[in-house]
Design an enzyme around this catalytic site. Structure first.
Site, PDB file in Angstrom:
ATOM      1  N   HIS A  48       0.895  -1.309  -0.061  1.00  0.00           N
ATOM      2  CA  HIS A  48       0.100   0.123  -0.031  1.00  0.00           C
ATOM      3  C   HIS A  48       0.842   1.138   0.053  1.00  0.00           C
ATOM      4  O   HIS A  48       1.730   1.420   0.941  1.00  0.00           O
ATOM      5  CB  HIS A  48      -0.923  -0.049   1.317  1.00  0.00           C
ATOM      6  CG  HIS A  48      -1.946   0.986   1.155  1.00  0.00           C
ATOM      7  ND1 HIS A  48      -3.204   0.965   0.658  1.00  0.00           N
ATOM      8  CD2 HIS A  48      -1.973   2.285   1.794  1.00  0.00           C
ATOM      9  CE1 HIS A  48      -3.896   2.149   0.434  1.00  0.00           C
ATOM     10  NE2 HIS A  48      -3.133   2.882   1.182  1.00  0.00           N
ATOM     11  N   ALA A  49       0.777   2.179  -1.085  1.00  0.00           N
ATOM     12  CA  ALA A  49       1.791   3.295  -1.246  1.00  0.00           C
ATOM     13  C   ALA A  49       1.529   4.253   0.007  1.00  0.00           C
ATOM     14  O   ALA A  49       0.493   4.354   0.650  1.00  0.00           O
ATOM     15  CB  ALA A  49       1.278   4.033  -2.462  1.00  0.00           C
TER      16      ALA A  49
END
Ligand SMILES: [Zn+2]
Length: 340
Positions: A48-49
């Site tokens: 997840h960025a």
């Protein structure tokens, strides 16, 4: 993008270049050295960025498993917006090195991405070919943006409405899935594709629920990014109210130092002032308002109203036979609704 041999690095460099064109701060050397912009193949990571401020005034990093597509092009700008905010307020005392409110932090990169995704900018960088826009292309562009920006609003609202029900003790663990889907259907007009029970816990499939990240910030961001965009576009001379040749949908603030300086002045404040002060510094308005968003989408809104009238489209939605609450749960919900 793939035909043009885009790489993760090129996407980050383009984003950095856009910020620099506005007279904003370039990503420091350490950022390029320490960030993870591609999925490592020697270990498992949380993909997840995210963007990180190490609070030493020098070390700022993004961690993102980039794939070469348009969605990640947007995500890259989103995360770079967080870093730009970190850079702008790095001289504040640590306690004030934060967004004016959490929604502001989420909105910076998205505001930039609104310019980047304009037909004008996509032509400029060679991702879209052809001449200036006709009416049909404009509607298609707005429809594409609407599926992203408008459809998101009831989703973000629903997610935290569900969690607040849990936090307030109004929703018990044995009703999690029923209450989640009841809100999803009522507010978003969506249903699960197959029957669900309390053996399922579908809300947890959303990263921010499992990771315990508050979500109202994104609802706020999706409203105020259009407020920011409108103010910046006016400063850049790219948007003139009532001038049909200078519409918000095709505004690109690229290379506007006037817009960039105004944005920097707001970002530099960090959380040292109440958020209405920061809002006022950029937009002249002290409240969060949906008028920027409504102005942006006005051509689509007008088109949809006319088109729905022409085709006699049913406005709204009705339940199908999909089940996600038991009869007992439904009875309890109806009793609650009667009591309140
Ligand atoms: Zn973010």
């Amino acid at each position: 993008m793939q035909e043009q041999n885009y790489t993760a690095l090129k996407m980050f460099q383009m984003s950095d270049e856009f910020f620099r064109s506005l007279n904003l701060t370039a990503m420091p050397e350490k950022f390029w050295k320490n960030s993870i912009i591609e999925k490592p193949n020697d270990r498992e990571i949380v993909c997840h960025a995210s963007a990180w401020d190490f609070y030493d005034g020098e070390d700022f990093r993004i961690k993102q498993c980039t794939t070469i597509d348009y969605e990640y092009f947007q995500t890259t700008h989103h995360e770079m917006g967080h870093i730009q905010y970190f850079l702008q307020y790095r001289d504040q005392p640590v306690i004030f090195r934060d967004g004016a409110n959490p929604g502001f932090h989420e909105a910076v990169g998205d505001t930039i991405a609104l310019s980047v995704s304009s037909p004008k900018h996509l032509r400029r960088v060679g991702l879209v070919s052809g001449d200036a826009e006709d009416e049909q292309t404009e509607i298609n562009q707005l429809y594409k943006m609407g599926i992203d920006k408008i459809v998101f609003l009831p989703f973000a609202y629903t997610l935290d409405l569900f969690r607040y029900g849990v936090f307030r003790g109004e929703t018990q663990p044995e009703d999690y899935n029923c209450h989640y889907w009841r809100l999803r259907e009522a507010l978003q007009g969506v249903e699960p594709p197959v029957n669900r029970t309390e053996e399922d816990f579908d809300a947890a499939a959303k990263y921010h629920v499992s990771a315990d990240v508050e979500y109202a910030r994104y609802y706020v961001s999706f409203i105020i990014q259009f407020q920011f965009h409108r103010a910046l576009c006016q400063l850049a001379g790219e948007y003139v109210p009532e001038d049909l040749t200078k519409k918000l949908v095709d505004c690109d603030i690229y290379q506007s130092v006037a817009a960039g300086n105004a944005l920097a002045n707001m970002l530099k404040m960090g959380s040292s002032r109440p958020w209405p002060d920061a809002m006022e510094a950029l937009t002249g308005q002290r409240a969060m308002r949906a008028d920027g968003l409504l102005e942006y989408f006005r051509p689509l809104h007008d088109w949809l109203r006319a088109e729905n009238q022409r085709t006699g489209e049913y406005i709204g939605w009705e339940s199908s036979k999909i089940q996600y609450c038991t009869g007992e749960q439904r009875a309890a919900l109806e009793a609650d609704a009667r009591d309140s």
